[in-house]
Motif scaffolding. Structure first.
Motif, PDB file in Angstrom:
ATOM      1  N   GLN A 168       0.805  -1.662  -0.113  1.00 35.92           N
ATOM      2  CA  GLN A 168       0.462   0.482  -0.016  1.00 35.92           C
ATOM      3  C   GLN A 168       1.155   1.489   0.108  1.00 35.92           C
ATOM      4  OE1 GLN A 168      -2.615  -0.579   3.100  1.00 35.92           O
ATOM      5  NE2 GLN A 168      -3.951  -1.813   2.031  1.00 35.92           N
ATOM      6  N   GLU A 169       1.949   1.172   0.612  1.00 35.54           N
ATOM      7  CA  GLU A 169       2.940   1.978   0.931  1.00 35.54           C
ATOM      8  C   GLU A 169       3.924   2.455  -0.689  1.00 35.54           C
ATOM      9  OE1 GLU A 169       5.671   2.596   3.620  1.00 35.54           O
ATOM     10  OE2 GLU A 169       4.078   2.494   5.438  1.00 35.54           O
ATOM     11  N   ALA A 170       4.197   1.584  -1.455  1.00 32.54           N
ATOM     12  CA  ALA A 170       5.071   1.603  -2.467  1.00 32.54           C
ATOM     13  C   ALA A 170       3.941   0.352  -3.932  1.00 32.54           C
ATOM     14  CB  ALA A 170       5.791   2.067  -2.462  1.00 32.54           C
ATOM     15  N   ARG A 240      11.174   0.129  -5.598  1.00 30.89           N
ATOM     16  CA  ARG A 240       9.157   0.336  -4.994  1.00 30.89           C
ATOM     17  C   ARG A 240       9.218   1.722  -5.216  1.00 30.89           C
ATOM     18  NH1 ARG A 240       9.260   0.340   0.566  1.00 30.89           N
ATOM     19  NH2 ARG A 240       7.024  -0.230   1.013  1.00 30.89           N
ATOM     20  N   TRP A 241       8.374   1.928  -5.948  1.00 32.78           N
ATOM     21  CA  TRP A 241       7.548   3.281  -6.472  1.00 32.78           C
ATOM     22  C   TRP A 241       6.364   4.031  -5.543  1.00 32.78           C
ATOM     23  CZ3 TRP A 241       9.109   4.755 -11.548  1.00 32.78           C
ATOM     24  CH2 TRP A 241      10.904   5.193 -11.438  1.00 32.78           C
ATOM     25  N   SER A 242       5.974   5.086  -4.969  1.00 33.58           N
ATOM     26  CA  SER A 242       4.930   5.006  -4.850  1.00 33.58           C
ATOM     27  C   SER A 242       3.944   5.736  -6.107  1.00 33.58           C
ATOM     28  CB  SER A 242       5.579   6.814  -3.420  1.00 33.58           C
ATOM     29  OG  SER A 242       5.534   7.825  -4.388  1.00 33.58           O
ATOM     30  N   GLN A 244       3.238   9.067  -6.408  1.00 37.72           N
ATOM     31  CA  GLN A 244       3.364  10.293  -7.139  1.00 37.72           C
ATOM     32  C   GLN A 244       5.269   9.474  -8.106  1.00 37.72           C
ATOM     33  OE1 GLN A 244       3.488   9.558  -3.951  1.00 37.72           O
ATOM     34  NE2 GLN A 244       1.374  10.664  -3.890  1.00 37.72           N
ATOM     35  N   GLU A 245       5.859   8.904  -7.438  1.00 34.20           N
ATOM     36  CA  GLU A 245       7.428   8.171  -8.318  1.00 34.20           C
ATOM     37  C   GLU A 245       7.196   7.903  -9.816  1.00 34.20           C
ATOM     38  OE1 GLU A 245      10.436   7.114  -4.782  1.00 34.20           O
ATOM     39  OE2 GLU A 245       8.700   6.087  -5.189  1.00 34.20           O
TER      40      GLU A 245
END
Length: 318
Positions: A168-170, A240-242, A244-245
């Protein structure tokens, strides 16, 4: 030549020809005609034609020479982006040539096959490639694409973006890869970009490494976020990407592709359309006490988006 039972043949002088042979498997007529026309111009042109047939199933003798042509085209692909390459003859791997010479399949003239013969055919293939390239206008990538689109992907960096819904975070995963060649079935073989630093280590492979990384350098000049990744060495590891990334990459896809980087993402993202909600209904979720209004009105409905069930609040927001 009307017969469709054809096979490559080596002459005592080591020239590669196409001949009729009763013991050869029958070829599909369109393929046979293409090969006849190419080999009529010379062995180098015949090899170049075989190199374009990456997705077709071929008899062993033709597959053998296609593998040889594939080695040459792979060397071209891994140098095509380098400003150091003067379009001279790409060097052949002597170990691979000796291995090929020792593993020839049954075909007329196989007894004349040596690593030295393969070296000479390598040169013939180069001149056929160069002649066709010049006639096509001189753009290497476009010419490779005209041979077979898959060759335009070999020797190039790919930015791969995928979903990881369990995080969920990334919720996105990023990995930079490169294509070092094709499989026997004509599929590009992806390796982590960090592997290239090991595969292309040493002065002998400097040209190939520069060719591979030049599009990344061009893209980094246009995309500040990528420049930062390169400087920090993050490009050579899975990330690992959010959201936004991930959005930064998606926003800059035109710039990345213009620089020569191939961007790969889930096919569902490529249509340019937002995902559609899916409605599912279940009737008769509880065992009825009898036939009546309660049984007739016993149903359950839910709405999901990309496999995730929406809550009443989320459904109301839509």
């Amino acid at each position: 030549m009307d017969e469709l039972r054809l096979t490559p043949c080596l002459t005592p002088k080591g020239n590669l020809r196409l001949i009729s042979w009763d013991e050869a498997p029958e070829l599909a007529q369109p393929l046979a005609r293409r090969l006849e026309e190419a080999f009529a111009r010379g062995g180098g042109y015949g090899l170049l034609s075989l190199g374009a047939e990456v997705s077709n199933s071929l008899p062993p003798a033709f597959s053998y020479w296609r593998e040889f042509a594939g080695l040459f085209l792979t060397e071209v692909c891994t140098r095509a982006g380098s400003e150091m390459w003067d379009r001279g003859i790409p060097p052949a791997d002597q170990g691979k040539l000796e291995s090929l010479a020792a593993s020839a399949p049954l075909m007329p003239g196989a007894e004349y096959l040596t690593a030295q013969v393969l070296e000479r055919l390598w040169v013939e293939l180069h001149w056929a490639f160069k002649t066709e390239l010049d006639q096509a206008g001189g753009n290497v990538q476009e010419f490779l694409r005209s041979l077979n689109p898959v060759w335009n992907l070999v020797g190039r960096v790919h930015f791969n973006l995928a979903e990881n819904r369990k995080d969920q975070e990334a919720p996105f995963a990023f990995l930079a890869t490169y294509t070092g060649g094709l499989s026997e079935r004509g599929k590009e073989q992806h390796l982590p970009l960090g592997q290239a630093l090991r595969d292309y280590a040493g002065e002998a492979n400097k040209e190939r490494l520069l060719s591979l990384l030049l599009p990344v350098q061009r893209a980094a000049e246009r995309c500040a976020w990528l420049r930062g990744m390169v400087e920090r060495g993050e490009l050579f590891h899975p990330l690992r990407w959010s959201p936004q990334e991930a959005y930064r990459l998606l926003k800059d896809v035109p710039e990345l592709e213009k620089a020569g980087v191939v961007v790969r993402m889930p096919a569902a993202w490529l249509g340019g359309r937002p995902p559609r909600p899916q409605v599912q209904a279940q009737v008769g979720t509880r065992p009825p006490a009898g036939i009546g209004t309660e049984a007739l009105l016993d149903f359950q409905m839910e709405v999901s988006l990309q496999g995730q069930t929406l809550s009443p609040e989320e459904l109301q927001a839509l």
